[in-house]
Enzyme design. Structure first.
Site, PDB file in Angstrom:
ATOM      1  CG  ASP A   1       2.946 -10.638   9.052  1.00  0.00           C
ATOM      2  OD1 ASP A   1       2.083 -11.057   9.836  1.00  0.00           O
ATOM      3  OD2 ASP A   1       3.029 -10.985   7.863  1.00  0.00           O
TER       4      ASP A   1
ATOM      5  CB  THR B   1      -0.921   0.002   1.235  1.00  0.00           C
ATOM      6  OG1 THR B   1      -1.761  -1.151   1.194  1.00  0.00           O
ATOM      7  CG2 THR B   1      -1.779   1.252   1.280  1.00  0.00           C
TER       8      THR B   1
END
Length: 571
Positions: free
Chosen positions: A261, A233
């Site tokens: 993560d 993104t």
């Protein structure tokens, strides 16, 4: 001898002078867009090149773009925060123009000062009037705890701190820009969304069409774009910024990094990570209860971690019930001396049960037909992984039933979507507040083409390219991984050659050293405005508080100014 602070200022002044000279040939059309005449060489600041400022003793500022880089003679306005009741007790409203944050804070006395980033926070002058701002917010990629909190604090920060009333939510990710899906956002409409998981705006992967997105931004007269998402993104946000700059639009593009993560480079950590580790404990505890309740019980828990095993590592360290942790950064093998099967058998004989935690990206090279799977990607460009949890569980069952003739009771738990969908915890809620407010301050100050995040405990504005060029990964030669091996008493599964190769790899500059917890230092002055409450101090009490000696702040090697931040403006 010129001080480091003055050196950086003089370098910056020279940089700006050359920039303004290069802008003298830019023509503004009737539509307000700035264009270069044909044959004119574009200044480095207008090309996709790093914006560097050099100072003494090896000081380097990796700066972020600003409106003045490509739009000349923009008016500035006093920051409305100086009249905000929430900030009336703050001794120094604004961040000094020369305040920067060091990427490395553990150095030797002969080390160069190194790379720095511009410190986040409110500036004395802003480039938008409150009623001029038309902001939009979009969320992209997978779900993560804290998305709604960031949305809420962006809306409330714009409204309460800067008096902005026009804020749009773009629904459904990037494609929502040109699909014209929008919702009006107000402090009232977002008041309690932080208590919910997911994102009220919806999300999607892919859908990035730069031309259509920027056309939509231009048509709607949007001038502040807040993009919340992971590295893919943020790459998309960088391309949007470049196109906006090419068109000469006064539009601030701000990224807020999101990855459960914790694999985004440079920054201390990503929001939602603390919540994910905390929630993972529930799955590990359930696996431990199941395994401990039967003979030869094995609990296998698969946690998120496509390329980086941070969730699995920290959840294992926090739990103390895990016997073995497998992550993408540390290869392992199944059969033979020192292999996983041998360790499982040993642990079952010693304790009668065991718990194994595996990150989703671990052991992909061991899965049958894995090479074929690596050619496939999802809409965000992420490699599609085979389910290591199911595959490993079946391999363990087959090994003990066929070769060892040992009856085992294996339970497999995959809490991935449960973890992604929950609301953020208290720690992440505070973190999301600081991220959102720092983003708003940067956009109002005219910065663009940047992402905001803490670096060594101080929020900073970071160029897009720095967080998208590499990924943050667990360093298996670092002390944190050694602590995990010591906690679980598992073998490293590495050959001596593999260990030597790992030691030769350069350690990422953002890895924190022993005892450092960069998430405990907050820019506390931001929190008053989040609640939008009065400070309950009369004028005399406020003045007395300002006169009291300010406690010494924890200064980084990056602090350039002798006086800290700028004094509050008079009047």
């Amino acid at each position: 001898m010129e001080s480091a602070s003055n050196a950086s200022v003089s370098q910056k002044s020279y940089h700006t002078f050359g920039l303004r000279s290069s802008l003298s040939s830019i023509n503004a059309g009737a539509d307000g867009k700035f264009r270069f005449p044909l044959g004119t060489a574009m200044a480095p600041e207008l090309r996709n090149e790093p914006k560097l400022v050099h100072g003494e003793a090896g000081y380097v500022l990796e700066d972020v773009p600003h409106f003045v880089d490509y739009i000349p003679d923009l008016p500035t306005y006093p920051n409305p925060l100086q009249d905000n009741p929430a900030y009336s007790v703050v001794k120094q409203y604004f961040v000094n123009i020369d305040d920067t944050v060091a990427q490395k804070i553990v150095v030797h006395k002969s080390s160069p000062r190194g790379t720095h980033f511009r410190r986040a926070g409110p500036r004395q002058k802003v480039y938008f009037e409150s009623d001029e701002v038309h902001a939009c917010i979009v969320t992209c990629g997978g779900l993560c705890p804290g998305l709604n909190t960031v949305i809420r604090e962006l809306v409330c920060g714009l409204s309460h701190m800067y008096g902005v009333s026009r804020i749009l939510g773009i629904e459904g990710g990037y494609k929502g820009f040109y699909a014209r899906n929008t919702v009006q956002l107000t402090p009232k409409s977002v008041n309690d969304i932080h208590k919910r998981g997911g994102t009220i705006l919806g999300t999607s992967r892919g859908g990035h069409d730069t031309s259509k997105i920027v056309d939509s931004i231009q048509d709607r007269r949007i001038n502040q774009v807040y993009i919340i998402g992971g590295d893919g993104t943020q790459k998309g946000a960088s391309v949007i910024f470049q196109e906006i700059r090419r068109r000469g639009l006064k539009v601030s593009v701000v990224g807020i990094p999101k990855t459960i993560d914790n694999d985004i480079a440079v920054i201390d950590k990503s929001f939602g990570f603390d919540t994910a580790v905390e929630e993972a404990q529930r799955a590990i505890n359930a696996a431990h209860v199941e395994a401990g309740s039967v003979e030869h019980g094995i609990g296998v828990v698969k946690l998120m971690g496509r390329y980086s095993g941070f969730i699995a590592m920290y959840a294992t360290l926090a739990s103390r019930d895990v016997d073995c942790c497998l992550i993408p950064e540390s290869p392992f093998y199944l059969e033979g001396k020192g292999g996983l099967y041998e360790f499982i058998e040993k642990r079952l004989k010693e304790n009668g049960h065991m718990v194994l935690v595996v990150a989703e990206g671990a052991g992909q090279e061991l899965i049958a037909e894995s090479m074929r799977s690596m050619d496939h990607e999802d809409a965000s460009g992420n490699k599609l992984l085979l389910d290591i949890g199911l595959w490993l569980s079946q391999k363990i069952k087959d090994y003990f039933s066929s070769k060892k003739k040992m009856t085992i009771n294996l339970k497999y738990i995959d809490p991935t979507y449960m973890i992604r969908a929950i609301p953020s915890n208290a720690s992440d809620n505070v973190y999301c507040t600081l991220l959102a407010q720092s983003a708003v301050h940067g956009a109002m100050a005219g910065y663009t083409g940047f992402t905001v995040a803490p670096v060594n405990g101080r929020h900073a504005y970071i160029p897009f390219y720095r967080i998208t060029e590499t990924q943050n990964k667990v360093v298996i030669t670092d002390r944190m991984w050694a602590r995990l091996l010591s906690s679980t008493n598992q073998p490293s599964f590495l050959s001596q050659n593999a260990i030597e190769d790992a030691k030769k790899e350069e350690e990422p500059a953002t890895q924190l050293l022993e005892g450092e917890n960069s998430t405990n230092h907050h820019d506390d002055e931001e929190l008053f405005s989040s609640a939008n409450q009065p400070n309950f101090l009369n004028h005399n009490a406020t003045e007395v508080a300002k006169k009291e000696e300010k406690p010494p702040t924890q200064l980084h090697e990056a602090d350039l100014c002798d006086n800290g931040v700028a004094n509050k403006p008079s009047g």
